[in-house]
Enzyme design. Sequence first.
Site, mmCIF file in Angstrom:
data_model
loop_
_atom_site.group_PDB
_atom_site.id
_atom_site.type_symbol
_atom_site.label_atom_id
_atom_site.label_comp_id
_atom_site.label_asym_id
_atom_site.label_seq_id
_atom_site.Cartn_x
_atom_site.Cartn_y
_atom_site.Cartn_z
ATOM 1 N N LEU A 14 0.668 -1.469 -0.183
ATOM 2 C CA LEU A 14 0.004 -0.182 -0.162
ATOM 3 C C LEU A 14 0.929 1.460 -0.167
ATOM 4 O O LEU A 14 1.853 1.254 0.489
ATOM 5 C CB LEU A 14 -0.763 0.141 1.309
ATOM 6 C CG LEU A 14 -2.035 -1.101 1.604
ATOM 7 C CD1 LEU A 14 -2.759 -0.972 2.924
ATOM 8 C CD2 LEU A 14 -3.144 -0.798 0.262
ATOM 9 N N GLY A 18 5.907 1.549 3.064
ATOM 10 C CA GLY A 18 7.657 1.648 3.524
ATOM 11 C C GLY A 18 8.392 1.148 2.422
ATOM 12 O O GLY A 18 9.450 0.822 2.554
ATOM 13 N N SER A 87 1.835 -1.429 -7.148
ATOM 14 C CA SER A 87 1.656 -2.852 -8.021
ATOM 15 C C SER A 87 0.591 -3.532 -7.413
ATOM 16 O O SER A 87 0.752 -4.865 -7.103
ATOM 17 C CB SER A 87 3.064 -3.586 -8.450
ATOM 18 O OG SER A 87 3.720 -3.765 -7.272
HETATM 19 N N1 LIG Z 1 9.495 -0.787 9.160
HETATM 20 C C1 LIG Z 1 9.010 0.251 8.365
HETATM 21 N N2 LIG Z 1 9.625 0.106 7.073
HETATM 22 C C2 LIG Z 1 9.359 1.162 6.169
HETATM 23 N N3 LIG Z 1 9.102 2.303 6.464
HETATM 24 C C3 LIG Z 1 8.708 2.535 7.888
HETATM 25 C C4 LIG Z 1 8.867 1.477 8.726
HETATM 26 N N4 LIG Z 1 8.237 1.983 10.046
HETATM 27 C C5 LIG Z 1 7.856 3.285 9.804
HETATM 28 N N5 LIG Z 1 8.012 3.764 8.660
HETATM 29 C C6 LIG Z 1 7.981 5.002 8.198
HETATM 30 O O1 LIG Z 1 6.696 4.947 7.155
HETATM 31 C C7 LIG Z 1 6.898 5.537 5.790
HETATM 32 C C8 LIG Z 1 7.017 4.914 4.730
HETATM 33 O O2 LIG Z 1 7.019 5.918 3.448
HETATM 34 P P1 LIG Z 1 7.396 5.364 2.168
HETATM 35 O O3 LIG Z 1 7.719 6.438 1.212
HETATM 36 O O4 LIG Z 1 8.916 4.344 2.398
HETATM 37 O O5 LIG Z 1 6.261 4.380 1.809
HETATM 38 P P2 LIG Z 1 5.937 3.814 0.316
HETATM 39 O O6 LIG Z 1 5.448 2.354 0.469
HETATM 40 O O7 LIG Z 1 7.356 3.844 -0.716
HETATM 41 O O8 LIG Z 1 4.766 4.713 -0.165
HETATM 42 P P3 LIG Z 1 4.218 5.256 -1.728
HETATM 43 O O9 LIG Z 1 3.558 3.957 -2.351
HETATM 44 O O10 LIG Z 1 3.417 6.350 -1.478
HETATM 45 O O11 LIG Z 1 5.535 5.674 -2.414
HETATM 46 C C9 LIG Z 1 8.424 6.222 6.120
HETATM 47 O O12 LIG Z 1 7.926 7.672 6.795
HETATM 48 C C10 LIG Z 1 9.096 5.453 7.167
HETATM 49 O O13 LIG Z 1 9.807 6.027 8.004
#
Ligand SMILES: Nc1ncnc2c1ncn2[C@@H]1O[C@H](COP(=O)(O)OP(=O)(O)OP(=O)(O)O)[C@@H](O)[C@H]1O
Length: 176
Positions: A14, A18, A87
């Site tokens: 989602l 992260g 995805s």
């Molecule tokens: N275990 C973890 N793994 C990854 N991110 C984490 C975790 N715990 C907390 N977070 C926080 O959650 C957020 C995740 O954001 P991130 O941009 O990496 O998500 P994403 O899945 O790439 O979202 P998008 O699909 O919108 O690009 C960050 O602020 C990160 O610091």
Amino acid sequence: MRDQKGFTAWFTGLPCSGKTSIADGVAEILKERGYRVERLDGDIVRKSLTSDLGFSKEDRDENIKRVTFVAKLLTKNNVAVLATFVSPYRERRAKTREEIGNFVEIYIRCPVEVCMKRDIKGMYRKAMAGEIKNFTGISDPYEEPENPELILDTDKETVEECAQKVLHKLQELGYL
Ligand SMILES: Nc1ncnc2c1ncn2[C@@H]1O[C@H](COP(=O)(O)OP(=O)(O)OP(=O)(O)O)[C@@H](O)[C@H]1O
Ligand SMILES: [Mg+2]
């Protein structure tokens, strides 16, 4: 240069689960260790290679189709590819796996309520207000992986712990 075997680690999950944070962490460590690494990230790809596409199912699938083409070329040339895309569609991910071959699916799992609280780009707020249509997790589907190589629960572990688990899995699979 290191003698390395190409692979694509595919991070799906989602928005705000992260994906980018963990893959960036993994990329940094691999580069320090001397690996050739390439990052393919949804936010960057959608501003360049697929800037003509929207968020219908057809466009989402086309987005992944083009990225798969690039990831496949890099993998074939022995690059460590870290791809981070929502995805959401299982069938499209399966095609990507088939095309690339050396494919490691990593499900970045996080309850939507936690993703909504993180909301680092303010997108969930907009989706809840109806300002964005077709937002995955709110008004568009996310099909969970059925047999990923790895599942990371980002509401329970830190970014660093998750990145270490990815490295461990890649080693176990013989890519590192
Ligand atoms: N275990 C973890 N793994 C990854 N991110 C984490 C975790 N715990 C907390 N977070 C926080 O959650 C957020 C995740 O954001 P991130 O941009 O990496 O998500 P994403 O899945 O790439 O979202 P998008 O699909 O919108 O690009 C960050 O602020 C990160 O610091
Ligand atoms: Mg991201």
